[in-house]
Design a protein around this motif. Structure first.
Motif, PDB file in Angstrom:
ATOM      1  N   ARG A  63      -7.133 -81.432 -15.266  1.00  0.00           N
ATOM      2  CA  ARG A  63      -8.192 -81.094 -16.228  1.00  0.00           C
ATOM      3  C   ARG A  63      -7.648 -80.199 -17.340  1.00  0.00           C
ATOM      4  O   ARG A  63      -8.087 -80.279 -18.483  1.00  0.00           O
ATOM      5  N   PHE A  64      -6.693 -79.359 -17.011  1.00  0.00           N
ATOM      6  CA  PHE A  64      -6.082 -78.471 -17.992  1.00  0.00           C
ATOM      7  C   PHE A  64      -5.159 -79.244 -18.925  1.00  0.00           C
ATOM      8  O   PHE A  64      -5.140 -79.024 -20.130  1.00  0.00           O
ATOM      9  N   CYS A  65      -4.362 -80.137 -18.368  1.00  0.00           N
ATOM     10  CA  CYS A  65      -3.371 -80.900 -19.149  1.00  0.00           C
ATOM     11  C   CYS A  65      -3.604 -82.381 -18.906  1.00  0.00           C
ATOM     12  O   CYS A  65      -3.082 -82.944 -17.946  1.00  0.00           O
ATOM     13  N   ASP A  66      -4.367 -82.997 -19.791  1.00  0.00           N
ATOM     14  CA  ASP A  66      -4.741 -84.392 -19.571  1.00  0.00           C
ATOM     15  C   ASP A  66      -3.604 -85.375 -19.814  1.00  0.00           C
ATOM     16  O   ASP A  66      -3.749 -86.564 -19.554  1.00  0.00           O
ATOM     17  N   GLN A  67      -2.462 -84.888 -20.259  1.00  0.00           N
ATOM     18  CA  GLN A  67      -1.296 -85.756 -20.463  1.00  0.00           C
ATOM     19  C   GLN A  67      -0.285 -85.665 -19.318  1.00  0.00           C
ATOM     20  O   GLN A  67       0.821 -86.168 -19.430  1.00  0.00           O
ATOM     21  N   MET A  68      -0.673 -85.061 -18.236  1.00  0.00           N
ATOM     22  CA  MET A  68       0.203 -84.970 -17.076  1.00  0.00           C
ATOM     23  C   MET A  68       0.477 -86.392 -16.565  1.00  0.00           C
ATOM     24  O   MET A  68      -0.443 -87.173 -16.398  1.00  0.00           O
ATOM     25  N   THR A  69       1.742 -86.699 -16.358  1.00  0.00           N
ATOM     26  CA  THR A  69       2.098 -88.050 -15.913  1.00  0.00           C
ATOM     27  C   THR A  69       2.563 -88.095 -14.466  1.00  0.00           C
ATOM     28  O   THR A  69       2.727 -89.172 -13.903  1.00  0.00           O
ATOM     29  N   GLY A  70       2.789 -86.960 -13.855  1.00  0.00           N
ATOM     30  CA  GLY A  70       3.212 -86.948 -12.471  1.00  0.00           C
ATOM     31  C   GLY A  70       3.362 -85.534 -11.952  1.00  0.00           C
ATOM     32  O   GLY A  70       3.430 -84.574 -12.718  1.00  0.00           O
ATOM     33  N   CYS A  71       3.391 -85.436 -10.634  1.00  0.00           N
ATOM     34  CA  CYS A  71       3.493 -84.128 -10.004  1.00  0.00           C
ATOM     35  C   CYS A  71       4.163 -84.295  -8.638  1.00  0.00           C
ATOM     36  O   CYS A  71       3.808 -85.192  -7.874  1.00  0.00           O
ATOM     37  N   HIS A  72       5.125 -83.447  -8.354  1.00  0.00           N
ATOM     38  CA  HIS A  72       5.786 -83.454  -7.057  1.00  0.00           C
ATOM     39  C   HIS A  72       5.672 -82.053  -6.464  1.00  0.00           C
ATOM     40  O   HIS A  72       5.982 -81.064  -7.124  1.00  0.00           O
ATOM     41  N   VAL A  73       5.218 -81.985  -5.225  1.00  0.00           N
ATOM     42  CA  VAL A  73       4.995 -80.706  -4.558  1.00  0.00           C
ATOM     43  C   VAL A  73       5.761 -80.682  -3.240  1.00  0.00           C
ATOM     44  O   VAL A  73       5.664 -81.619  -2.443  1.00  0.00           O
ATOM     45  N   LEU A  74       6.523 -79.623  -3.026  1.00  0.00           N
ATOM     46  CA  LEU A  74       7.210 -79.401  -1.764  1.00  0.00           C
ATOM     47  C   LEU A  74       6.653 -78.122  -1.159  1.00  0.00           C
ATOM     48  O   LEU A  74       6.719 -77.054  -1.780  1.00  0.00           O
ATOM     49  N   VAL A  75       6.071 -78.245   0.024  1.00  0.00           N
ATOM     50  CA  VAL A  75       5.577 -77.083   0.758  1.00  0.00           C
ATOM     51  C   VAL A  75       6.511 -76.877   1.937  1.00  0.00           C
ATOM     52  O   VAL A  75       6.631 -77.753   2.798  1.00  0.00           O
ATOM     53  N   ARG A  76       7.193 -75.743   1.947  1.00  0.00           N
ATOM     54  CA  ARG A  76       8.139 -75.441   3.020  1.00  0.00           C
ATOM     55  C   ARG A  76       7.525 -74.362   3.904  1.00  0.00           C
ATOM     56  O   ARG A  76       7.126 -73.310   3.425  1.00  0.00           O
ATOM     57  N   GLY A  77       7.471 -74.657   5.181  1.00  0.00           N
ATOM     58  CA  GLY A  77       6.908 -73.716   6.140  1.00  0.00           C
ATOM     59  C   GLY A  77       7.830 -72.555   6.421  1.00  0.00           C
ATOM     60  O   GLY A  77       8.997 -72.550   6.012  1.00  0.00           O
ATOM     61  N   PRO A  78       7.308 -71.566   7.114  1.00  0.00           N
ATOM     62  CA  PRO A  78       8.102 -70.379   7.425  1.00  0.00           C
ATOM     63  C   PRO A  78       9.341 -70.723   8.256  1.00  0.00           C
ATOM     64  O   PRO A  78       9.283 -71.564   9.148  1.00  0.00           O
ATOM     65  N   SER A  79      10.433 -70.067   7.926  1.00  0.00           N
ATOM     66  CA  SER A  79      11.658 -70.245   8.711  1.00  0.00           C
ATOM     67  C   SER A  79      11.720 -69.141   9.759  1.00  0.00           C
ATOM     68  O   SER A  79      10.902 -68.226   9.774  1.00  0.00           O
ATOM     69  N   ALA A  80      12.718 -69.213  10.610  1.00  0.00           N
ATOM     70  CA  ALA A  80      12.880 -68.190  11.645  1.00  0.00           C
ATOM     71  C   ALA A  80      13.176 -66.827  11.032  1.00  0.00           C
ATOM     72  O   ALA A  80      12.758 -65.802  11.548  1.00  0.00           O
ATOM     73  N   GLU A  81      13.890 -66.814   9.897  1.00  0.00           N
ATOM     74  CA  GLU A  81      14.263 -65.555   9.257  1.00  0.00           C
ATOM     75  C   GLU A  81      13.150 -64.976   8.391  1.00  0.00           C
ATOM     76  O   GLU A  81      13.005 -63.766   8.271  1.00  0.00           O
ATOM     77  N   GLU A  82      12.394 -65.864   7.746  1.00  0.00           N
ATOM     78  CA  GLU A  82      11.360 -65.416   6.819  1.00  0.00           C
ATOM     79  C   GLU A  82      10.017 -66.010   7.234  1.00  0.00           C
ATOM     80  O   GLU A  82       9.904 -67.200   7.447  1.00  0.00           O
ATOM     81  N   CYS A  83       9.020 -65.187   7.330  1.00  0.00           N
ATOM     82  CA  CYS A  83       7.700 -65.627   7.791  1.00  0.00           C
ATOM     83  C   CYS A  83       6.782 -65.968   6.635  1.00  0.00           C
ATOM     84  O   CYS A  83       5.604 -65.636   6.647  1.00  0.00           O
ATOM     85  N   VAL A  84       7.333 -66.609   5.594  1.00  0.00           N
ATOM     86  CA  VAL A  84       6.520 -66.943   4.423  1.00  0.00           C
ATOM     87  C   VAL A  84       6.645 -68.426   4.100  1.00  0.00           C
ATOM     88  O   VAL A  84       7.617 -69.083   4.475  1.00  0.00           O
ATOM     89  N   TYR A  85       5.642 -68.934   3.409  1.00  0.00           N
ATOM     90  CA  TYR A  85       5.683 -70.299   2.880  1.00  0.00           C
ATOM     91  C   TYR A  85       6.294 -70.260   1.493  1.00  0.00           C
ATOM     92  O   TYR A  85       6.158 -69.269   0.771  1.00  0.00           O
ATOM     93  N   THR A  86       6.960 -71.344   1.116  1.00  0.00           N
ATOM     94  CA  THR A  86       7.403 -71.504  -0.264  1.00  0.00           C
ATOM     95  C   THR A  86       6.849 -72.827  -0.776  1.00  0.00           C
ATOM     96  O   THR A  86       6.739 -73.803  -0.027  1.00  0.00           O
TER      97      THR A  86
END
Length: 114
Positions: A31-54
């Motif tokens: 809705r913000f950018c009506d000329q968007m032609t594609g989007c790729h999203v990578l959601v990485r879960g928490p690792s053993a060392e870091e308890c955060v999502y990226t």
């Protein structure tokens, strides 16, 4: 969703909540950018060392690609995947605003505000 998207979940189980948060954020960005032609999203879960999502996000328009990431080990809010998804998409929106994408019909004033 009007555009091709890619959603990859790495080191985290597939979740309707995660997918819904991503798809809602994509719709808002469209809705913000009506000329968007594609989007790729990578959601990485928490690792053993870091308890955060990226979350890594690439948004394409006819004339550019914006790549952003969210999720830092020193920021405890990134332990929540929805918050991290929201932050990544807010950064992408901000980058698109700063670039003043000539293909977008978003009205951006001199201060960079829609």
């Amino acid at each position: 969703m009007r555009h091709p998207i890619g959603l990859v979940l790495q080191s985290t189980e597939s979740s309707a909540d995660i997918e819904m948060a991503v798809f809602e954020a994509i719709e808002e960005l469209e809705r913000f950018c009506d000329q968007m032609t594609g989007c790729h999203v990578l959601v990485r879960g928490p690792s053993a060392e870091e308890c955060v999502y990226t979350v890594t996000l690439k948004v394409r328009t006819p004339d550019r690609e914006v790549a952003v990431a969210a999720g830092r080990a020193d920021n405890p809010v990134h332990r929540d995947v929805k918050t991290t998804v929201h932050e990544a998409f807010a950064r992408a929106k901000s980058e698109l605003r700063l670039l003043r994408c000539s293909q977008c019909s978003c009205s951006v004033d001199e201060r960079g505000q829609a």
